[in-house]
Design an enzyme around this catalytic site. Structure first.
Site, PDB file in Angstrom:
ATOM      1  N   ARG A  39      -9.433  -7.839   7.865  1.00  0.00           N
ATOM      2  CA  ARG A  39     -10.585  -8.270   8.661  1.00  0.00           C
ATOM      3  C   ARG A  39     -11.662  -8.801   7.715  1.00  0.00           C
ATOM      4  O   ARG A  39     -11.753  -8.372   6.554  1.00  0.00           O
ATOM      5  CB  ARG A  39     -11.158  -7.099   9.463  1.00  0.00           C
ATOM      6  CG  ARG A  39     -10.293  -6.620  10.594  1.00  0.00           C
ATOM      7  CD  ARG A  39     -11.125  -5.811  11.585  1.00  0.00           C
ATOM      8  NE  ARG A  39     -10.344  -4.784  12.248  1.00  0.00           N
ATOM      9  CZ  ARG A  39     -10.805  -4.022  13.227  1.00  0.00           C
ATOM     10  NH1 ARG A  39     -12.058  -4.170  13.639  1.00  0.00           N
ATOM     11  NH2 ARG A  39     -10.038  -3.101  13.783  1.00  0.00           N
ATOM     12  N   ARG A  94     -15.275  -5.639   0.224  1.00  0.00           N
ATOM     13  CA  ARG A  94     -15.600  -4.230  -0.036  1.00  0.00           C
ATOM     14  C   ARG A  94     -14.639  -3.596  -1.038  1.00  0.00           C
ATOM     15  O   ARG A  94     -15.011  -2.692  -1.782  1.00  0.00           O
ATOM     16  CB  ARG A  94     -15.572  -3.435   1.280  1.00  0.00           C
ATOM     17  CG  ARG A  94     -16.708  -3.773   2.228  1.00  0.00           C
ATOM     18  CD  ARG A  94     -16.900  -2.684   3.265  1.00  0.00           C
ATOM     19  NE  ARG A  94     -15.726  -2.481   4.108  1.00  0.00           N
ATOM     20  CZ  ARG A  94     -15.479  -3.177   5.213  1.00  0.00           C
ATOM     21  NH1 ARG A  94     -16.329  -4.134   5.612  1.00  0.00           N
ATOM     22  NH2 ARG A  94     -14.412  -2.923   5.936  1.00  0.00           N
ATOM     23  N   TYR A 119      -5.380 -13.756  21.177  1.00  0.00           N
ATOM     24  CA  TYR A 119      -5.763 -15.052  20.618  1.00  0.00           C
ATOM     25  C   TYR A 119      -5.288 -16.180  21.532  1.00  0.00           C
ATOM     26  O   TYR A 119      -6.016 -17.143  21.786  1.00  0.00           O
ATOM     27  CB  TYR A 119      -5.182 -15.232  19.217  1.00  0.00           C
ATOM     28  CG  TYR A 119      -5.425 -14.076  18.281  1.00  0.00           C
ATOM     29  CD1 TYR A 119      -6.644 -13.403  18.272  1.00  0.00           C
ATOM     30  CD2 TYR A 119      -4.441 -13.654  17.398  1.00  0.00           C
ATOM     31  CE1 TYR A 119      -6.865 -12.336  17.413  1.00  0.00           C
ATOM     32  CE2 TYR A 119      -4.655 -12.595  16.541  1.00  0.00           C
ATOM     33  CZ  TYR A 119      -5.859 -11.924  16.548  1.00  0.00           C
ATOM     34  OH  TYR A 119      -6.068 -10.875  15.698  1.00  0.00           O
ATOM     35  N   ASP A 148       0.819 -15.909  16.124  1.00  0.00           N
ATOM     36  CA  ASP A 148       0.907 -15.431  14.748  1.00  0.00           C
ATOM     37  C   ASP A 148       1.574 -16.436  13.818  1.00  0.00           C
ATOM     38  O   ASP A 148       1.056 -16.723  12.729  1.00  0.00           O
ATOM     39  CB  ASP A 148       1.690 -14.118  14.698  1.00  0.00           C
ATOM     40  CG  ASP A 148       0.847 -12.915  15.074  1.00  0.00           C
ATOM     41  OD1 ASP A 148      -0.380 -13.063  15.213  1.00  0.00           O
ATOM     42  OD2 ASP A 148       1.416 -11.819  15.236  1.00  0.00           O
ATOM     43  N   HIS A 190      -4.883  -9.145  18.504  1.00  0.00           N
ATOM     44  CA  HIS A 190      -3.470  -9.437  18.286  1.00  0.00           C
ATOM     45  C   HIS A 190      -3.127 -10.771  18.941  1.00  0.00           C
ATOM     46  O   HIS A 190      -3.921 -11.336  19.710  1.00  0.00           O
ATOM     47  CB  HIS A 190      -2.579  -8.323  18.839  1.00  0.00           C
ATOM     48  CG  HIS A 190      -2.480  -7.134  17.930  1.00  0.00           C
ATOM     49  ND1 HIS A 190      -1.907  -7.194  16.681  1.00  0.00           N
ATOM     50  CD2 HIS A 190      -2.882  -5.843  18.096  1.00  0.00           C
ATOM     51  CE1 HIS A 190      -1.961  -6.008  16.110  1.00  0.00           C
ATOM     52  NE2 HIS A 190      -2.558  -5.165  16.947  1.00  0.00           N
ATOM     53  N   ASP A 191      -1.933 -11.229  18.635  1.00  0.00           N
ATOM     54  CA  ASP A 191      -1.442 -12.540  19.067  1.00  0.00           C
ATOM     55  C   ASP A 191      -1.785 -12.870  20.520  1.00  0.00           C
ATOM     56  O   ASP A 191      -2.320 -13.937  20.824  1.00  0.00           O
ATOM     57  CB  ASP A 191       0.074 -12.572  18.849  1.00  0.00           C
ATOM     58  CG  ASP A 191       0.724 -13.880  19.228  1.00  0.00           C
ATOM     59  OD1 ASP A 191       0.831 -14.150  20.441  1.00  0.00           O
ATOM     60  OD2 ASP A 191       1.144 -14.626  18.333  1.00  0.00           O
ATOM     61  N   ARG A 204       0.842  -1.187   0.000  1.00  0.00           N
ATOM     62  CA  ARG A 204       0.000   0.000   0.000  1.00  0.00           C
ATOM     63  C   ARG A 204       0.881   1.242   0.000  1.00  0.00           C
ATOM     64  O   ARG A 204       2.002   1.201   0.528  1.00  0.00           O
ATOM     65  CB  ARG A 204      -0.916   0.001   1.221  1.00  0.00           C
ATOM     66  CG  ARG A 204      -0.179   0.125   2.550  1.00  0.00           C
ATOM     67  CD  ARG A 204      -1.102  -0.073   3.733  1.00  0.00           C
ATOM     68  NE  ARG A 204      -1.580  -1.451   3.816  1.00  0.00           N
ATOM     69  CZ  ARG A 204      -2.447  -1.875   4.726  1.00  0.00           C
ATOM     70  NH1 ARG A 204      -2.928  -1.031   5.617  1.00  0.00           N
ATOM     71  NH2 ARG A 204      -2.824  -3.131   4.746  1.00  0.00           N
ATOM     72  N   GLY A 242      -4.819 -10.712   4.508  1.00  0.00           N
ATOM     73  CA  GLY A 242      -4.958 -10.763   5.959  1.00  0.00           C
ATOM     74  C   GLY A 242      -5.826  -9.655   6.506  1.00  0.00           C
ATOM     75  O   GLY A 242      -5.619  -9.188   7.634  1.00  0.00           O
ATOM     76  N   LYS A 288      -7.750   1.391  -2.738  1.00  0.00           N
ATOM     77  CA  LYS A 288      -8.956   2.209  -2.711  1.00  0.00           C
ATOM     78  C   LYS A 288      -9.064   3.105  -3.947  1.00  0.00           C
ATOM     79  O   LYS A 288     -10.048   3.840  -4.098  1.00  0.00           O
ATOM     80  CB  LYS A 288      -8.992   3.071  -1.450  1.00  0.00           C
ATOM     81  CG  LYS A 288      -9.057   2.251  -0.164  1.00  0.00           C
ATOM     82  CD  LYS A 288      -9.097   3.149   1.059  1.00  0.00           C
ATOM     83  CE  LYS A 288      -9.142   2.325   2.346  1.00  0.00           C
ATOM     84  NZ  LYS A 288      -9.163   3.187   3.549  1.00  0.00           N
TER      85      LYS A 288
END
Length: 390
Positions: A100, A106, A145, A171, A141-142, A50, A98, A77
């Site tokens: 969400r 979208r 989880y 991760d 985050h890791d 990006r 990766g 975008k």
């Protein structure tokens, strides 16, 4: 193949995934590491960066997780961006994202349009919580989880909070390696069915799966659901880390009777009743035995204890730092760590006898490979997009 020749091969090999094309939609965490592993194994990984770089802010030239990859910059975008990504997906074998859940859709680059363009595509999705469930769209985050899967509760001393195991367990082990496993399995399925599919890899699923043995022991009454009370969590005196006189540490893993006998002899504990072979497995004696072993290790430095156990089957090793590990004679002989571009880093793993993997190039710099990718993937639109001619 000798260790030296294996290390040399690992430095120059193309790898068993040569010819496989992967699109990585750039991000942070387990997705990039999974893509690095595929790249290490020889895949042509094109990372879609990006504008502005990754969120962690690590200098691109030092981000070795992006080694063996090529980079193009696409603002997902921007007008025409989705069409470019779909064109890449059409030419690829694998796509990794990766975001969400719902974000890729979208942006117009979700599984449906990608698989419409390329029905053989393996679409790998890497998230913490998974694509479905009450927490699926929540940030995480890791460490979080690990907390919900029960894995975090197994780490650290009984007194005090659990210990955070960096981001290796969540991760990378529960996330990246499960995504790679799923991608490789799905690629195998493409060879037999001709159809691609979506791989939903979630850190919570992978970490839970890693704890399968412990859950079995728990069900059998062989594991207590608390820290430092079990065979493999530091509660057992002969599977534990001990401090030395100089502030270093030694890792003791003398589980089997013959290894324990060797440890007891070399540690000078042969006359201690608590160290008796028949009594050592009784948890009732563990506190006293832990204290006795701790006393012994506190009498010498880490280097001295290393010399005591060196070349034996007592299963005792010094706890090395990240800086020390590459210099250990065994790891140096195997080429477990290597240097590329002046940066010391772990070498590709695992090893292959016929198609060795290797580090072919350093970390990809954002957008540096646009012309090469446009040529090799027959996609001249990439150069026009980057120049602003859309």
């Amino acid at each position: 193949m000798t260790a030296a020749s294996a290390a040399g091969s690992a430095a120059t090999g193309e790898g068993p995934l040569t010819g496989v094309r992967v699109v990585e939609l750039g991000g942070i965490g387990p997705g990039p590491f999974a893509a690095m592993l595929l790249a290490d194994l020889g895949a042509d990984v094109v990372r879609v960066d990006r504008p502005g770089g990754a969120a962690l802010g690590l200098p691109p030239a030092a981000d070795v997780v992006n080694r063996n990859k090529r980079s193009v910059v696409i603002d997902l975008k921007a007008p025409g961006a989705a069409a470019l990504v779909l064109a890449l997906a059409e030419r690829a074998d694998v796509l990794i994202e990766g975001f969400r859940p719902g974000v890729a859709e979208r942006l117009g680059v979700g599984p449906e349009p990608c698989l419409d363009r390329n029905p053989r595509l393996v679409y790998g999705r890497m998230t913490g919580w998974g694509q479905e469930g009450p927490l699926a769209r929540r940030a995480g985050h890791d460490l979080g989880y690990l907390a919900l899967t029960g894995a975090l509760a197994m780490t650290g001393p009984a007194q005090g909070p659990p210990a955070a195991p960096a981001n290796l367990l969540g991760d990378y082990a529960g996330g990246s390696l499960y995504l790679v496993t799923g991608v490789l399995a799905a690629l195998r399925a493409v060879g037999t069915t001709g159809r691609g599919q979506v791989v939903d890899a979630a850190v919570v699923d992978g970490v839970a799966h890693l704890s399968t043995l412990v859950h079995g022991m728990l069900a059998a009454g062989a594991w207590q659901d608390r820290r430092e009370a079990n065979l493999l969590d530091g509660g057992c005196p002969y599977y534990r880390v001990y401090a030395t006189a100089d502030g270093g540490h030694m890792a003791v893993a003398a589980l089997e009777p013959r290894f324990w006998a060797e440890f007891v002899r070399l540690a000078g504990l042969a006359d201690d009743p608590a160290a008796d072979q028949d009594r050592r497995t009784d948890p009732a004696v563990w506190p006293a035995l832990r204290a006795r072993i701790a006393e012994r290790f506190a009498t010498r430095t880490r280097a001295e204890w290393t010399r005591v156990f060196e070349g034996t089957d007592a299963c005792v090793e010094p706890v090395l730092t990240l800086g020390e590990a590459p210099r250990h004679p065994h790891l140096a002989a195997r080429g477990t760590f290597t240097e590329h571009g002046g940066v010391r880093q772990p070498a590709p793993a695992p090893r292959f006898s016929a198609t060795p993997a290797g580090i072919r190039r350093g970390p990809s710099l954002p957008g540096a490979d646009t012309e090469g990718v446009a040529r090799d993937w027959d996609l001249p639109e990439l150069t026009r997009h980057e120049s602003g001619d859309r």
